[in-house]
Scaffold this active site. Structure first.
Site, short mmCIF file in Angstrom:
data_model
loop_
_atom_site.label_atom_id
_atom_site.label_comp_id
_atom_site.label_asym_id
_atom_site.label_seq_id
_atom_site.Cartn_x
_atom_site.Cartn_y
_atom_site.Cartn_z
N TYR A 194 -9.39 40.83 68.12
CA TYR A 194 -10.44 41.01 69.12
C TYR A 194 -9.92 41.94 70.20
O TYR A 194 -8.70 41.99 70.46
CB TYR A 194 -10.83 39.68 69.74
CG TYR A 194 -11.60 38.74 68.84
CD1 TYR A 194 -12.95 38.93 68.60
CD2 TYR A 194 -10.96 37.65 68.23
CE1 TYR A 194 -13.66 38.07 67.77
CE2 TYR A 194 -11.66 36.79 67.40
CZ TYR A 194 -13.01 37.00 67.18
OH TYR A 194 -13.71 36.16 66.36
N LYS A 239 -15.17 46.03 62.50
CA LYS A 239 -15.97 44.93 61.96
C LYS A 239 -17.06 44.54 62.95
O LYS A 239 -16.82 44.46 64.16
CB LYS A 239 -15.08 43.72 61.68
CG LYS A 239 -15.80 42.46 61.21
CD LYS A 239 -14.81 41.33 60.96
CE LYS A 239 -15.51 40.08 60.45
NZ LYS A 239 -16.30 39.41 61.50
N HIS A 271 -21.02 38.47 61.89
CA HIS A 271 -20.11 37.39 62.29
C HIS A 271 -20.50 36.07 61.63
O HIS A 271 -20.37 34.99 62.21
CB HIS A 271 -20.12 37.23 63.81
CG HIS A 271 -18.78 36.89 64.40
ND1 HIS A 271 -18.01 37.81 65.06
CD2 HIS A 271 -18.07 35.73 64.42
CE1 HIS A 271 -16.90 37.23 65.48
NE2 HIS A 271 -16.90 35.96 65.10
N ARG A 310 -23.04 33.97 63.55
CA ARG A 310 -22.53 33.21 64.69
C ARG A 310 -22.62 33.96 66.01
O ARG A 310 -22.14 33.46 67.03
CB ARG A 310 -21.06 32.82 64.43
CG ARG A 310 -20.90 31.85 63.27
CD ARG A 310 -19.48 31.83 62.71
NE ARG A 310 -18.52 31.17 63.55
CZ ARG A 310 -18.26 29.86 63.55
NH1 ARG A 310 -18.96 29.06 62.74
NH2 ARG A 310 -17.34 29.34 64.32
N ASP A 344 -19.44 41.25 54.76
CA ASP A 344 -19.27 39.81 54.62
C ASP A 344 -20.55 39.11 55.08
O ASP A 344 -21.43 39.74 55.68
CB ASP A 344 -18.05 39.30 55.38
CG ASP A 344 -18.18 39.37 56.90
OD1 ASP A 344 -19.28 39.61 57.43
OD2 ASP A 344 -17.17 39.16 57.59
N GLY A 345 -20.65 37.83 54.74
CA GLY A 345 -21.81 37.05 55.15
C GLY A 345 -22.76 36.77 54.01
O GLY A 345 -23.54 37.64 53.62
N GLY A 346 -22.67 35.57 53.44
CA GLY A 346 -23.64 35.15 52.44
C GLY A 346 -23.23 35.33 51.00
O GLY A 346 -23.99 34.98 50.10
N GLY A 360 -16.02 34.09 53.45
CA GLY A 360 -15.46 33.28 54.52
C GLY A 360 -15.48 31.79 54.25
O GLY A 360 -14.54 31.24 53.67
#
Length: 790
Positions: free
Chosen positions: A129, A226, A250, A253, A279-281, A302
């Site tokens: 981050y 990202k 994210h 989120r 990413d995601g799902g 994830g």
């Protein structure tokens, strides 16, 4: 642990979590609309499988940043794996490594990155981050490079944490003993137990392109941005130095109501020419296939990984990721694709892709053309030419072309006449002239003269019929690869830093290429043995190994005689051919090594040659020597050169007669001795290389090199050397070098297939005179010192 799909793992994992920990892992922000959309978007995608393609098996493996992944799948960055299992992040890394898949380690990991690197058997990336304290970030980058991390992932979608209502309801706090271990040395978070509070205190909320550029300038590693969901943001990231983009919301989120990540992939992929991840799902192999059809390079998973970790520890992670890899391989096969490169937008049913530009008549969709046309590899030379043309006053160490003060049109015309006279001696002069102006033999007109040259200059004795005269060495490479490699299961092995032309030819032919690590002296023969064995275990065979044994492009390395003998032995032992490409041999020093072909007693070498460096570059005449015997089912025996000539008949038919005549006259004029023909040029190149090395010594005294992060090799001769620099040597740095310092070079990453070269540049001395080269090194030294100070 029996693998029955990722959804099954979620049901089995939930009772193993504390309720508040489950909500922390499973929850999204707000009303969790985006969390749900990540799955419904994949469920809405419909695929159009291909049939009648004659495919019996599919290979799910991919290459990303020069590294092989077992499938286009990786582990997304997630904080605090210790909530799922006592083995925590080291167990996740070990399980993913056993499955041959990469992991993005989270900055907010419960174990330090050094521990994770020690457990890694596959690529490890580090997610960061943006922190308010950039000194902390700079130290994390240094630690990552020292530990062997291979990429940095910068999360840009969290200026503050989203509205995590599940965490508010449960009052979630980290259990005692669980804290962000990577940040422990810096006291960056006074109370890490409450995620929202501690991130608000530590994170930099206002980041822009400048932060990406700063981060990229502080590391030799590729930076992946990202959290991007728009094409214009992806463009902004890449222009600031990003080497890749990870399309992500994210995990649902952050902003509730944001677009599903997979729905943003096509727009982002259309906007940039770097790897695009998502990413995601992702919950199955068909989802991976759909994401690649939308334009993704690879996917990241994830929450299912944490579920697998909770159920089975490291073994559970390995089995889950191996199961997902197997699902993807099945999806590939059922979709009519042999490899991931075969996946494109045409697999998507109407309505399942992004909105497309509706062009007028004659507009073509790049996605329906051969994949090589959009491969960044083929843009490398175009980019360098554009930079050189844009800054004509800059000193350019980029081109590998010969010094152009030695060429004369009068000499060329005289050489053509000398060749005609030679052929006409005792015969018909008119017929000799006509042979240059009509169609000629497919194998060429001057094979006999090249055979005399090889015997005189290299102690290589082959019959003329084993030689094919080509339109430069590049055609020779293309013809040899096309003839030798029958399928994607035939593998071409190349050095980890390799001449772009051979990789480009392989890409045009859809061949499988495997890089082998290099040492300072050339290809690592121990690593070559391991690569050959690994390919055999995977059901493939290494068909050929490409090497430039003398003053190689791009490294300048020269193979020792012992290594040449060992390479020939490996070729016999493993039953592959060697493609020997040695255009710089005559400039490789006062006492050059014997060519591989001259040492070849078992006909394991196909020699590829060019006269671009030794005669006239504009003639574009090359050759290949292929004296191997080919056995046919009917008992006939032919030469490999004859088979290659048949392929050549379907490409360029033959090399132009006039250019072959000019070469023939050149060889006759110099008594078939290239050392004699190139004596003046060789002396010039030696003086220029010596001046470059002398100026480097002056600009960087021995006592300062380690402090400045500078080092270089000392080639025995040739055109090239490689220089390590204290900054990331990418396109952004090259533009800065040309603009601010007036010097141009080539990033070694352009040649690196093994993920290396991020902090190295290639210097080519051939097109410069010594004074100009000295000026260029002095300019480059100023840039290096300025970069080190900053």
């Amino acid at each position: 642990m029996a693998y029955l799909g990722l959804a099954d793992l979620a049901a089995r994992a939930r009772p193993l979590f504390a309720p508040s920990a489950w909500d922390f892992v499973a929850g999204g922000s707000g009303d969790e609309r985006t969390l749900a959309a990540n799955r419904t978007a994949f469920e809405a995608i419909r695929l159009r499988p291909r049939m009648l393609r004659g495919i019996a098996a599919a290979d799910p493996a991919v290459q990303v940043f020069g590294r092989r992944w077992s499938a286009p799948v990786g582990v997304a960055p997630m904080a605090y794996h210790g909530l799922a299992h006592p083995g925590a992040e080291p167990a996740t890394v070990a399980g993913a490594g056993a499955a041959g898949l990469p992991v993005i380690a989270a900055m907010l990991s419960g174990h330090p990155l050094e521990d994770l690197a020690a457990a890694a058997l596959s690529p490890l990336w580090l997610q960061l981050y943006p922190l308010r304290d950039r000194a902390v970030t700079a130290d994390l980058l240094a630690r990552a490079e020292t530990a062997g991390v291979e990429a940095i992932v910068l999360t840009v979608d969290a200026p503050r944490l989203g509205d995590r209502r599940r965490d508010k309801r449960s009052g979630f706090r980290l259990p005692p003993g669980l804290a962000p271990a990577n940040l422990a040395p810096y006291r960056a978070m006074a109370d890490p137990s409450g995620p929202a509070a501690h991130t608000a205190a530590a994170f930099e909320p206002a980041i822009g392109p400048e932060y990406v550029a700063w981060l990229a300038s502080r590391t030799r590693l590729p930076v992946v941005v990202k959290g991007v969901l728009r094409g214009d943001d992806a463009t902004r990231a890449v222009e600031s130095g990003a080497a890749g983009v990870l399309v992500s919301n994210h995990g649902g989120r952050q902003l509730d109501g944001a677009v599903a990540a997979v729905d943003a992939v096509a727009e982002v992929a259309a906007a940039v020419d770097v790897p695009v991840f998502v990413d995601g799902g992702v919950r199955g192999g068909a989802d991976v296939l759909a994401a690649l059809a939308r334009g993704a390079t690879a996917t990241f998973v994830g929450r299912p990984v944490l579920h697998a970790l909770a159920v089975g520890g490291a073994s559970g992670v390995e089995q889950a990721l191996a199961g997902l890899t197997a699902e993807y391989a099945d999806a590939l096969l059922l979709a009519g694709c042999r490899h991931s490169d075969d996946v494109d937008e045409s697999l998507l049913a109407d309505g399942s892709g992004a909105a497309r530009h509706r062009g007028g008549p004659g507009d073509l969709d790049a996605g329906l053309l051969h994949g090589s046309v959009t491969d960044p590899l083929l843009d490398t030379m175009t980019f360098l030419n554009e930079v050189t043309e844009r800054f004509p006053d800059a000193v350019s160490f980029a081109p590998g072309r010969p010094y152009d003060a030695e060429f004369s049109l009068d000499d060329v015309l005289a050489d053509v006449r000398a060749y005609v006279d030679h052929r006409a001696a005792g015969g018909d002069p008119a017929a000799a002239e006509r042979s240059l102006l009509q169609y000629g033999p497919t194998a060429g007109l001057v094979g006999d003269l090249i055979a005399r040259l090889l015997a005189s200059s290299e102690d290589v004795h082959v019959p003329p019929e084993s030689i094919v005269v080509t339109v430069g060495a590049q055609e020779a490479l293309l013809l040899a690869l096309r003839t030798l490699c029958a399928s994607r299961d035939d593998v071409l092995v190349v050095p980890g830093s390799c001449y772009v032309g051979v990789c480009g030819a392989a890409r045009l032919l859809d061949l499988t290429v495997r890089p082998v690590r290099e040492t300072a002296d050339g290809i690592d023969l121990g690593e070559l043995d391991r690569v050959v064995h690994a390919e055999r275990v995977a059901g493939r065979r290494v068909r050929a190994c490409y090497v430039v044994p003398d003053a190689a492009n791009p490294s300048g390395a020269t193979l020792s005689r012992a290594d040449r003998v060992a390479l020939l032995s490996a070729a016999r032992r493993h039953d592959f051919l060697i493609l020997e490409d040695s255009p710089y041999r005559v400039f490789a020093g006062a006492d050059p090594m014997p060519s591989l072909k001259s040492l070849d007693t078992g006909r394991r070498v196909v020699q590829i040659g060019s006269f671009a460096k030794t005669a006239y570059p504009g003639l574009r005449v090359g050759y290949l020597v292929a004296d191997q015997t080919v056995r046919h089912p009917d008992g006939r025996r032919t030469t490999l050169a004859g088979e290659i000539a048949k392929v050549r008949g379907m490409v360029t038919c033959n090399a132009p007669g006039l250019t072959q005549a000019a070469l023939g006259g050149f060889l006759l004029r110099h008594d078939f001795r290239l050392d004699k023909a190139t004596a003046t040029a060789a002396a010039h190149y030696r003086r220029t290389l010596d001046e470059v090395l002398r100026t480097l010594d002056e600009c960087f005294p021995a006592g300062e090199r380690e402090r400045l992060g500078v080092a270089w090799n000392v080639p025995a001769g040739g055109f090239f050397l490689r220089l390590r620099v204290p900054f990331r040597a990418d396109e952004a740095a090259l533009r800065r070098s040309a603009t601010e310092y007036g010097v141009i070079w080539t990033p070694m990453a352009f040649f690196a297939l093994d993920g290396g070269g991020r902090d190295e540049i290639r210097l080519s001395c051939s097109a410069l005179d010594p004074a100009r080269a000295r000026d260029g090194i002095q300019r480059l030294a100023r840039m290096i010192r300025d970069q080190h100070q900053s």
